[in-house]
Design a protein around this motif. Structure first.
Motif, PDB file in Angstrom:
ATOM      1  N   ILE A 187       0.671  -1.051  -0.451  1.00  0.00           N
ATOM      2  CA  ILE A 187       0.055   0.293  -0.124  1.00  0.00           C
ATOM      3  C   ILE A 187       0.843   1.345   0.120  1.00  0.00           C
ATOM      4  N   GLY A 188       0.889   1.983  -0.840  1.00  0.00           N
ATOM      5  CA  GLY A 188       1.043   3.133  -0.908  1.00  0.00           C
ATOM      6  C   GLY A 188       0.599   4.272  -0.246  1.00  0.00           C
ATOM      7  N   ILE A 189      -0.653   4.731  -0.812  1.00  0.00           N
ATOM      8  CA  ILE A 189      -1.373   5.470   0.213  1.00  0.00           C
ATOM      9  C   ILE A 189      -2.801   5.152   0.355  1.00  0.00           C
ATOM     10  N   ASN A 190      -3.080   5.707   1.406  1.00  0.00           N
ATOM     11  CA  ASN A 190      -4.101   5.009   2.225  1.00  0.00           C
ATOM     12  C   ASN A 190      -5.364   6.113   2.676  1.00  0.00           C
ATOM     13  N   MET A 191      -6.579   5.944   1.733  1.00  0.00           N
ATOM     14  CA  MET A 191      -7.762   6.650   2.856  1.00  0.00           C
ATOM     15  C   MET A 191      -8.424   6.463   2.992  1.00  0.00           C
ATOM     16  N   ILE A 192      -9.098   7.030   3.849  1.00  0.00           N
ATOM     17  CA  ILE A 192     -10.059   6.998   4.970  1.00  0.00           C
ATOM     18  C   ILE A 192     -11.667   7.739   3.750  1.00  0.00           C
ATOM     19  N   PHE A 193     -12.999   6.422   3.769  1.00  0.00           N
ATOM     20  CA  PHE A 193     -13.465   7.549   3.163  1.00  0.00           C
ATOM     21  C   PHE A 193     -14.608   7.230   4.288  1.00  0.00           C
ATOM     22  N   SER A 194     -14.918   8.567   4.194  1.00  0.00           N
ATOM     23  CA  SER A 194     -16.422   9.037   5.155  1.00  0.00           C
ATOM     24  C   SER A 194     -16.281  10.326   5.828  1.00  0.00           C
ATOM     25  N   PRO A 195     -18.165  10.165   4.007  1.00  0.00           N
ATOM     26  CA  PRO A 195     -18.176  11.159   3.520  1.00  0.00           C
ATOM     27  C   PRO A 195     -19.398  11.362   4.524  1.00  0.00           C
ATOM     28  N   PRO A 196     -20.056  12.828   4.415  1.00  0.00           N
ATOM     29  CA  PRO A 196     -20.996  12.852   5.620  1.00  0.00           C
ATOM     30  C   PRO A 196     -21.960  12.288   4.975  1.00  0.00           C
ATOM     31  N   PHE A 197     -22.416  11.388   5.670  1.00  0.00           N
ATOM     32  CA  PHE A 197     -23.967  11.074   5.858  1.00  0.00           C
ATOM     33  C   PHE A 197     -25.128  10.952   4.828  1.00  0.00           C
ATOM     34  N   GLU A 198     -25.491  12.546   4.965  1.00  0.00           N
ATOM     35  CA  GLU A 198     -26.408  13.137   3.681  1.00  0.00           C
ATOM     36  C   GLU A 198     -25.917  13.200   2.250  1.00  0.00           C
ATOM     37  N   GLU A 199     -24.310  13.397   2.562  1.00  0.00           N
ATOM     38  CA  GLU A 199     -24.166  13.825   1.507  1.00  0.00           C
ATOM     39  C   GLU A 199     -24.275  12.425   0.294  1.00  0.00           C
ATOM     40  N   SER A 200     -23.981  11.036   0.766  1.00  0.00           N
ATOM     41  CA  SER A 200     -24.276   9.657   0.386  1.00  0.00           C
ATOM     42  C   SER A 200     -25.528   9.348  -0.454  1.00  0.00           C
ATOM     43  N   ILE A 201     -26.296   9.567   1.129  1.00  0.00           N
ATOM     44  CA  ILE A 201     -27.523   9.599   0.876  1.00  0.00           C
ATOM     45  C   ILE A 201     -28.129  10.211  -0.647  1.00  0.00           C
ATOM     46  N   ASN A 202     -28.324  11.761  -0.960  1.00  0.00           N
ATOM     47  CA  ASN A 202     -28.379  12.267  -1.982  1.00  0.00           C
ATOM     48  C   ASN A 202     -28.020  11.638  -3.215  1.00  0.00           C
ATOM     49  N   ALA A 203     -26.532  11.008  -2.636  1.00  0.00           N
ATOM     50  CA  ALA A 203     -25.622  10.585  -4.341  1.00  0.00           C
ATOM     51  C   ALA A 203     -26.182   9.162  -4.638  1.00  0.00           C
ATOM     52  N   VAL A 204     -27.030   8.620  -3.711  1.00  0.00           N
ATOM     53  CA  VAL A 204     -27.739   7.061  -3.801  1.00  0.00           C
ATOM     54  C   VAL A 204     -29.059   7.817  -4.599  1.00  0.00           C
ATOM     55  N   ILE A 205     -29.495   8.807  -3.740  1.00  0.00           N
ATOM     56  CA  ILE A 205     -30.596   8.971  -4.203  1.00  0.00           C
ATOM     57  C   ILE A 205     -30.945   9.258  -5.856  1.00  0.00           C
ATOM     58  N   THR A 233     -30.177   9.822  10.503  1.00  0.00           N
ATOM     59  CA  THR A 233     -30.478   9.721  12.250  1.00  0.00           C
ATOM     60  C   THR A 233     -30.387   8.339  12.379  1.00  0.00           C
ATOM     61  N   ASN A 234     -31.201   7.631  11.684  1.00  0.00           N
ATOM     62  CA  ASN A 234     -31.928   6.080  12.334  1.00  0.00           C
ATOM     63  C   ASN A 234     -30.885   4.933  10.968  1.00  0.00           C
ATOM     64  N   ALA A 235     -30.468   5.309  10.597  1.00  0.00           N
ATOM     65  CA  ALA A 235     -29.524   4.015   9.322  1.00  0.00           C
ATOM     66  C   ALA A 235     -27.982   3.648   9.977  1.00  0.00           C
ATOM     67  N   ASN A 236     -28.087   4.002  10.922  1.00  0.00           N
ATOM     68  CA  ASN A 236     -26.305   3.730  11.799  1.00  0.00           C
ATOM     69  C   ASN A 236     -25.373   4.022  10.273  1.00  0.00           C
ATOM     70  N   TYR A 237     -25.627   4.794   9.299  1.00  0.00           N
ATOM     71  CA  TYR A 237     -24.611   5.266   8.448  1.00  0.00           C
ATOM     72  C   TYR A 237     -24.382   4.059   7.806  1.00  0.00           C
TER      73      TYR A 237
END
Length: 631
Positions: A187-205, A233-237
């Motif tokens: 591994i040369g680059i290690n990135m954490i994927f932790s976007p704001p959950f609402e942002e992820s939900i909007n992307a899914v939509i 709030t309720n989907a446990n991220y």
């Protein structure tokens, strides 16, 4: 997520001998992000070796894979769709890295086929350097596949062959020494994927429904104020839970839209007027189901509607009457559920059609669902019945918006409707509570109000519907100045419900006799079927023994045998505690059979004797249960 896109772009534009790791918790959307965003971005980037070619991203899930050969097979499977375009060939160097997989691939199963896909030169040659291989679910590989072997294979790809590799994993789940060495070596680059959950939900939509179902995407967008915060709030991220919930909501929306188009009928349909309640219930039940909090067998009392008053409302009513008195209120699962998903607790309704669809997958019959909505909101035509409209205006959420004059007028109308018996049974307690709250500001006489309501209950019996569990609609009765008055009202409601039950059983018992006469298999189904209400509920106690006896005497031998089997299976020891009221019927039927003349040794008399033995055993089992219950 922009920082990940930028890092990947730079990685693909630079000579490297290492892989990228994108780490994040399960369900946060790592895979969704790669498949729906990153993959498309990668496919637009020129390869490092040839600016005239674009990178070809492929996704390989390591979930359950047991060997390096199975990984190679998955790579071959991912490359094969590219080869459908006859102009593309795979290089001999790439073939060497995945040959084992190609040999296993059932669509290329002989050496005669290889020459159609392999070349050493050519403009459209697919080299290993052209691929961006995403290895997903590293922590979910089979125990048979050693991390050291994966290290060796990926190291070969990135260091010896110049391949571009992205690894997706839940880093916290991989803590062994081999994985630590893997990270240091590969591994040369290690990135954490932790976007704001609402942002992820909007992307899914946008990405999941924007192309496939524009109508649903528009529907979600217009209701985002409810949907996105509830999920966040309720989907446990967990984005998988979000997608599951939205897919269920999409199906329900499609059913409603197909039958009542939103544009043309919204003003006329109470379903569209209450769509926010339906959304909240659907998302709440779906998330609770995914968290394993509820089941068809354990609904946690979610099938108990809020009737305009709840256990909490009783506390309010009493505290408003007895100043300064605190009444403890330990929250139930149902109350927590309602507070999590409904901004106004009085809005909560239980929709059986939706609940069973989510938990069991049974399809929703729209006509049944619409009838359910009409029943919940007391709709006739397109209007709420006036007595319930008054009750709704007087609930705790709405009553503070009323002027003193309006409040008195509506309360008087409510009491009048109750005296006329126009409410369903479960609402009469609400009437009493609402009439005397705020320290009985309208000065009702408790005794007279109780008597008026009880007379209304009797008068309005025709408005009652039998409830198999009337207790589900009742909270506890607190100690207060009108405790006994509420008890009297509740007891009257239960009495009417019991009378309705008796009337139903009498009708069912008449039908049972007809089934006994015409088709004993139908008779058996009523008494023994798992789906029958009467499997553990008495019905013979309202059946006339003489009619059953005369029917038996007319039976042929086969039906006598079948009747004896039914008695045997109905009154097994573990069932009899529920069937004690049927003992009198059994004793009288036995008496009639004992009084019968005819002792000749025939098959018929033998079968009648067997029936008598079964009746004796049944009576004995019931008496044993009675004795145990009394001891």
């Amino acid at each position: 997520m922009k920082n990940i896109s930028s890092a990947v772009k730079e990685y693909l534009s630079t000579q490297t001998n290492y892989a990228i790791l994108i780490s994040g918790k399960w369900g946060v959307g790592k895979t969704f992000y790669f498949k729906n965003t990153l993959k498309e971005e990668i496919s637009k980037i020129d390869t490092l070796e040839d600016a005239g070619k674009k990178y070809k991203p492929i996704h390989i899930s390591l979930f359950g894979l047991t060997s390096i050969e199975s990984i190679k097979e998955q790579i071959a499977l991912s490359i094969f769709p590219l080869l459908k375009n006859k102009t593309f060939k795979i290089s001999t160097a790439l073939l060497g890295l995945i040959a084992d997989g190609i040999l296993k691939f059932h669509r290329i199963n002989s050496s005669d086929n290889f020459k159609d896909f392999i070349s050493s030169t050519g403009k459209n040659l697919i080299e290993i350097q052209d691929l961006v291989i995403c290895f997903d679910d590293l922590e979910r590989k089979s125990d048979q596949l050693d991390v050291k072997d994966i290290i060796g294979y990926i190291n070969t790809l990135v260091e010896n062959n110049g391949a571009k590799v992205i690894i997706i994993a839940h880093d916290d789940e991989l803590k062994d020494v081999a994985y630590k060495n893997f990270k240091e070596k590969v591994i040369g680059i290690n990135m954490i994927f932790s976007p704001p959950f609402e942002e992820s939900i909007n992307a899914v939509i946008t990405l999941r429904y924007g192309h496939s179902n524009k109508g649903f995407e528009k529907f979600i967008t217009s209701n985002k104020g409810s949907i996105v915060p509830l999920l966040a709030t309720n989907a446990n991220y967990n984005l998988r839970t979000v997608i599951f919930a939205l897919d269920k909501l999409q199906n329900i929306y499609s059913i409603i839209e197909t039958n009542i188009p939103e544009k043309t009928n919204k003003a006329k349909s109470y379903i569209w007027q209450k769509i926010d309640v339906i959304i909240r219930f659907t998302l709440g039940v779906t998330i609770a189901f995914k968290k394993n909090e509820i089941s068809l067998a354990d609904k946690k009392e979610l099938d108990k509607d809020v009737l305009g008053w709840t256990e909490l409302d009783i506390s309010k009513a009493i505290q408003a009457h007895v100043k300064g008195k605190e009444i403890p209120n330990e929250q139930t699962y149902r109350q927590i559920f309602i507070s999590n998903y409904f901004s106004n607790l009085y809005d909560y309704k239980y929709f059986k059609s939706i609940f069973e669809y989510i938990l069991s997958g049974t399809s929703i019959d729209f006509d049944i669902f619409q009838a359910e909505v009409n029943s919940k909101y007391h709709i006739e035509g397109n209007d709420v019945l006036p007595q319930y409209d008054v009750l709704n205006k007087l609930d705790w959420n709405n009553c503070y918006s009323l002027s003193e004059k309006e409040y008195k007028k509506l309360t008087s109308e409510m009491v009048k409707y109750a005296g006329q018996g126009l409410y369903m049974g479960k609402y009469f307690e609400t009437v009493f509570y609402f009439a005397v709250r705020f320290e009985n500001m309208l000065n009702y006489n408790y005794d007279k109000l109780r008597d008026l309501i009880i007379k209304g209950i009797t008068k309005g019996k025709g408005n009652f519907k039998y409830e198999t569990r009337p207790d589900i609609h009742f909270g506890g009765i607190p100690v207060c100045p009108y405790t006994e008055h509420i008890k009297a009202i509740r007891n009257k409601v239960i009495q009417i419900n019991d009378e309705l039950k008796r009337e139903i059983i009498i009708q069912d018992s008449l039908g049972l006799i007809e089934k006994l006469k015409n088709n004993i298999k139908d008779f058996e189904a009523v008494l023994l079927s798992e789906n029958s209400h009467y499997q553990f509920s008495p019905i013979f106690n309202l059946t006339k023994p003489k009619i059953v006896y005369s029917t038996l005497i007319g039976f042929d031998n086969l039906r006598l045998k079948q009747f004896g089997d039914v008695i045997h299976n109905r009154f097994k020891p573990h069932k009899t505690e529920f069937l004690i009221p049927e003992m009198s019927f059994l004793e009288n039927l036995l008496k009639l059979l004992n009084e019968r003349k005819g002792k000749a040794k025939t098959i018929r008399n033998h079968l009648l004797s067997v029936i008598k033995d079964e009746l004796i055993n049944a009576i004995s089992n019931i008496k044993a249960k009675e004795k145990n219950a009394g001891s």
